[in-house]
Design a protein around this motif. Structure first.
Motif: not given
Length: 145
Positions: A49-59, A61-78
Motif C-alpha cells: 500500500l506504500l510504494s516508498a521504503e519506510p526508512a525513506e518516508v521517516v527521513r 518526515l524528519a526533514d519536514g517534507s510533506a512529499a509522502h503525506d497523501e500516499e500515507i493517508v491513502t494507504a491507511l484508508q486502503e
C-alpha cells in the motif's frame, strides 16, 4: 487524535508540549512516536500500500517534507478497506490534508476544541463546496468499493 498528516509529522507532540500536557520527557514522546510510525509504515509497505521504503518516508518526515503525506493517508484508508470492519469512518480533515487537531483532551479554554475550521495542508479554509474540486472525495469513493 490528530488528523493522519498531523500525526505522522508529530504535530500532536508539539501541541501537547506547548500546552504542558506531556506526561514524560519530549524526547521519549518523539522516540516512541518514531517507533510506532516506522512500524505502521512497514506494515503498509509490506501490504503493497506504500510504494516508498519506510526508512525513506521517516527521513523525509524528519526533514519536514510533506512529499509522502497523501500516499500515507491513502494507504491507511486502503488498509481499513482490507479489514473485516463493516463500517469505516473517514475524516474530512484527512481527506483535505488538514493537520490541526480538532480536539485536545485535557483542555477547556487552552485550545479551541471542536471549533477548528476545516483547512487544507497549508491551513487555507476548505468549504464543503470545495471538496469535489479538490479531489477530497476520492477517499470516500475508495472506502465504498
Amino acid at each position: 487524535m490528530p488528523p493522519i498528516t498531523g500525526f505522522v509529522h508529530g504535530d500532536h507532540i508539539d501541541l501537547r508540549d506547548r500546552l504542558g500536557l506531556l506526561t514524560r520527557p519530549r524526547a521519549e514522546e518523539e522516540d516512541d512516536h518514531r517507533r510506532q510510525l516506522a512500524d505502521w509504515l512497514a506494515v503498509l509497505h509490506a501490504e503493497g500500500l506504500l510504494s516508498a521504503e519506510p526508512a525513506e518516508v521517516v527521513r523525509a518526515l524528519a526533514d519536514g517534507s510533506a512529499a509522502h503525506d497523501e500516499e500515507i493517508v491513502t494507504a491507511l484508508q486502503e488498509f481499513l478497506t482490507r479489514t473485516p470492519a463493516r463500517l469505516i469512518g473517514i475524516s474530512l480533515a484527512d481527506a483535505v490534508g488538514e493537520r490541526r487537531t480538532q480536539n485536545q483532551p485535557g483542555t477547556v479554554d487552552e485550545y479551541p476544541n471542536w471549533r477548528v475550521p476545516l483547512g487544507d495542508a497549508e491551513g487555507r479554509p476548505v468549504l464543503l463546496e470545495d471538496l469535489r474540486a479538490r479531489g477530497a472525495l476520492r477517499l470516500f469513493r475508495r472506502a465504498r468499493t
